[in-house]
Scaffold this motif. Structure first.
Motif, PDB file in Angstrom:
ATOM      1  N   GLU A   1     -91.288 -69.612  84.604  1.00 32.31           N
ATOM      2  CA  GLU A   1     -89.967 -69.193  85.057  1.00 32.31           C
ATOM      3  C   GLU A   1     -89.039 -70.386  84.844  1.00 32.31           C
ATOM      4  O   GLU A   1     -89.359 -71.505  85.259  1.00 32.31           O
ATOM      5  CB  GLU A   1     -90.008 -68.797  86.525  1.00 32.31           C
TER       6      GLU A   1
ATOM      7  N   ILE B   1     -87.988 -65.646  81.995  1.00 28.32           N
ATOM      8  CA  ILE B   1     -89.433 -65.777  82.115  1.00 28.32           C
ATOM      9  C   ILE B   1     -89.976 -65.933  80.703  1.00 28.32           C
ATOM     10  O   ILE B   1     -89.601 -65.183  79.799  1.00 28.32           O
ATOM     11  CB  ILE B   1     -90.072 -64.542  82.777  1.00 28.32           C
TER      12      ILE B   1
ATOM     13  N   THR C   1     -97.280 -67.649  82.599  1.00 21.83           N
ATOM     14  CA  THR C   1     -95.825 -67.460  82.584  1.00 21.83           C
ATOM     15  C   THR C   1     -95.127 -68.750  83.010  1.00 21.83           C
ATOM     16  O   THR C   1     -95.689 -69.585  83.721  1.00 21.83           O
ATOM     17  CB  THR C   1     -95.367 -66.335  83.534  1.00 21.83           C
TER      18      THR C   1
ATOM     19  N   THR D   1     -83.804 -60.268  84.626  1.00 24.65           N
ATOM     20  CA  THR D   1     -84.281 -61.529  84.062  1.00 24.65           C
ATOM     21  C   THR D   1     -84.927 -61.250  82.713  1.00 24.65           C
ATOM     22  O   THR D   1     -85.937 -60.530  82.652  1.00 24.65           O
ATOM     23  CB  THR D   1     -85.311 -62.193  85.009  1.00 24.65           C
TER      24      THR D   1
ATOM     25  N   LEU E   1     -93.487 -65.656  78.737  1.00 19.69           N
ATOM     26  CA  LEU E   1     -94.828 -65.085  78.895  1.00 19.69           C
ATOM     27  C   LEU E   1     -95.667 -65.448  77.679  1.00 19.69           C
ATOM     28  O   LEU E   1     -95.251 -65.198  76.541  1.00 19.69           O
ATOM     29  CB  LEU E   1     -94.731 -63.557  79.016  1.00 19.69           C
TER      30      LEU E   1
ATOM     31  N   TRP F   1     -91.538 -63.218  75.079  1.00 22.57           N
ATOM     32  CA  TRP F   1     -92.960 -63.155  74.769  1.00 22.57           C
ATOM     33  C   TRP F   1     -93.286 -64.236  73.738  1.00 22.57           C
ATOM     34  O   TRP F   1     -92.753 -64.214  72.634  1.00 22.57           O
ATOM     35  CB  TRP F   1     -93.265 -61.781  74.193  1.00 22.57           C
TER      36      TRP F   1
ATOM     37  N   CYS G   1     -87.385 -61.530  79.746  1.00 22.24           N
ATOM     38  CA  CYS G   1     -88.751 -62.024  79.596  1.00 22.24           C
ATOM     39  C   CYS G   1     -89.001 -62.222  78.102  1.00 22.24           C
ATOM     40  O   CYS G   1     -88.893 -61.276  77.318  1.00 22.24           O
ATOM     41  CB  CYS G   1     -89.746 -61.029  80.185  1.00 22.24           C
TER      42      CYS G   1
END
Length: 159
Positions: A52, A61, A50, A5, A63, A9, A7
């Motif tokens: 999802e 995700i 976070t 997955t 973040l 930022w 992620c």
């Protein structure tokens, strides 16, 4: 469930970005928003830590990690588009509100994330066995920002 997955930022905009991205593509949704506990230094207590979300069936995700690591063009997401109408719709949506167009179907959205908006016809022409026609299509693409399928087809078919 996906084994991998991505992620992403963000600097406080993960939920806004997830809501925006999921509004653009079918089979997309925000799945879960996790709020920050009181002792997290990068996100205020109760703020979004976070998100999802799923884009066109692919889990992501988001973040909220702070300003330390902004996006670069070293990572981008490519969207396979059925036709010019889809190219135009996604290009316009992703460049609005502070996004910036680039070359060859690339752009940055208002969050700084890079995207490639690719009409399905383009890789077919670029991989055609007629290498001269493929080369003409490539040269036409190299002069474009947003991909114009008709323009690339004209170059591809030129003799």
């Amino acid at each position: 469930m996906s084994k991998i997955t991505p992620c992403l930022w963000f600097n406080g905009q993960a939920e806004e970005a997830a809501n925006f991205y999921t509004s653009l593509l079918p089979h997309s949704r925000v799945d879960k928003v996790m709020r920050s506990p009181a002792d997290n230094p990068s996100t205020p207590a109760g703020g979004v830590l976070t998100v999802e979300f799923t884009l066109a069936g692919q889990p992501f995700i988001g973040l909220n990690g702070g300003p330390q690591f902004p996006f670069t063009e070293a990572v981008s997401f490519s969207i396979d588009c059925e036709d010019q109408a889809e190219v135009d719709r996604l290009w316009d949506a992703l460049t609005q509100g502070g996004g910036s167009p680039s070359q060859c179907g690339w752009l940055k959205d208002r969050f700084g994330l890079s995207w490639q908006i690719v009409p399905r016809a383009l890789p077919k022409m670029l991989s055609d066995p007629d290498r001269e026609a493929a080369g003409r299509a490539m040269q036409a693409m190299m002069r474009m920002g947003k991909i114009d399928i008709a323009g690339i087809e004209r170059a591809f078919k030129a003799r």
